[in-house]
Enzyme design. Sequence first.
Site, PDB file in Angstrom:
ATOM      1  N   ASP A   1       0.853  -1.192   0.000  1.00 36.54           N
ATOM      2  CA  ASP A   1       0.000   0.000   0.000  1.00 36.54           C
ATOM      3  C   ASP A   1       0.889   1.242   0.000  1.00 36.54           C
ATOM      4  OD1 ASP A   1      -3.240   0.313   1.180  1.00 36.54           O
ATOM      5  OD2 ASP A   1      -1.990   2.085   0.852  1.00 36.54           O
ATOM      6  N   ASN A   2       0.528   2.224  -0.794  1.00 34.72           N
ATOM      7  CA  ASN A   2       1.344   3.449  -0.808  1.00 34.72           C
ATOM      8  C   ASN A   2       0.819   4.487   0.191  1.00 34.72           C
ATOM      9  OD1 ASN A   2      -0.931   4.430  -2.041  1.00 34.72           O
ATOM     10  ND2 ASN A   2       0.094   5.239  -3.853  1.00 34.72           N
TER      11      ASN A   2
ATOM     12  N   THR B   1      -2.680   5.261 -11.974  1.00 27.29           N
ATOM     13  CA  THR B   1      -2.641   4.198 -10.962  1.00 27.29           C
ATOM     14  C   THR B   1      -3.521   3.045 -11.390  1.00 27.29           C
ATOM     15  OG1 THR B   1      -2.436   5.876  -9.261  1.00 27.29           O
ATOM     16  CG2 THR B   1      -2.982   3.672  -8.505  1.00 27.29           C
TER      17      THR B   1
ATOM     18  N   TYR C   1     -12.760   7.231 -14.107  1.00 22.38           N
ATOM     19  CA  TYR C   1     -12.669   6.084 -13.195  1.00 22.38           C
ATOM     20  C   TYR C   1     -13.343   4.860 -13.813  1.00 22.38           C
ATOM     21  CZ  TYR C   1     -13.134   3.393  -8.865  1.00 22.38           C
ATOM     22  OH  TYR C   1     -13.084   2.409  -7.905  1.00 22.38           O
TER      23      TYR C   1
END
Length: 318
Positions: free
Chosen positions: A31-32, A95, A149
Amino acid sequence: MKFLITGGAGFIGSHLADELINGGHEVIVLDNLSTGRLENVSHLGKGRNFELVVGTILNENLVDKLIEKSDVIFHLAAAVGVELIVKKPLESLTTNIRGSEIVLEMTERYHKKILITSTSEIYGKNINGPLKEDDDRILGSPLKTRWSYSTAKAVDEMLAYVYWKQMQVPSIIVRLFNTVGPRQTGAYGMVLPRFVEQALKNEPITIYGSGKQSRCFIHVTDVVKTLVKLIGNQNAVGEVFNVGSQEEVTIEQLANEVIRITKSSSKLVYIPYEKAYEEGFEDMQRRVPDTNKINKLIGFKPAYSLKEIIEDIVKHRQ
Ligand code: UDP
């Protein structure tokens, strides 16, 4: 088994980590910490069964290493939340598209099994309901950031599906419909944690648009139990499933229900979409899942009613 959860410090990912560890498995979380939070997984400590790696799915070497040492991958890492996407569309696109591509490429490299979470945003403005997995997507202009999205996640789905068809990577796709529960933050636009927070402070409840738009909310515990069942089911491979509740509620009714349960003195305020998001913002007026497919496969039925969900969120906030 050793599971890798990308986005495992996020709201859904951290509940999934709990569920797997309670089931006796090992979990690595990548996880960032962009929308994920340390406090979501800090209770899991640095035990033998749990490892937190702070890093991004865009880091190919890191993803390569972690996938090599895992048995199965849950890919949840994504830029999520309508408000965040409208504010940072570029991050959402890179991302979600490039990150998923890297994760799938490494999954193929080491012949692992993967479950990818997608979203009901896929259906766009299709307000027919209940929506079936193969129903049409109805989207607005690509220049309206809201649709970035939906588009990015559709590319993720296509990639996962094609990796299965062409390269035999065992992949499962799950479209989640408005998942809610403890640990969810309202900071990125999600409606229920916001309403609960506003009600507990007796502040105005911010309804965007008319409040006549409807959604179906499912408790995160019901979701993560379903994800674990699916990953263990060979017949789920190569398939896409809707996961959500069918208890439909308008946003206005939701606000009133939150006020009733919290015994709040909050009043409703109506905010036009262009003020809440951006000029020309398009909302979905309705989003109800058809869950027959998953019900047939694993006997899916959410355990929590909307009332119980709200009560559980309130209980964990006070
Ligand atoms: N919404 C609202 N007030 C808020 C946040 C959201 O009325 O403070 C509305 C939003 O416009 C949408 C619904 O609640 O119609 C659900 O929003 P959310 O972002 O939680 O999920 P999604 O739009 O992805 O279903």
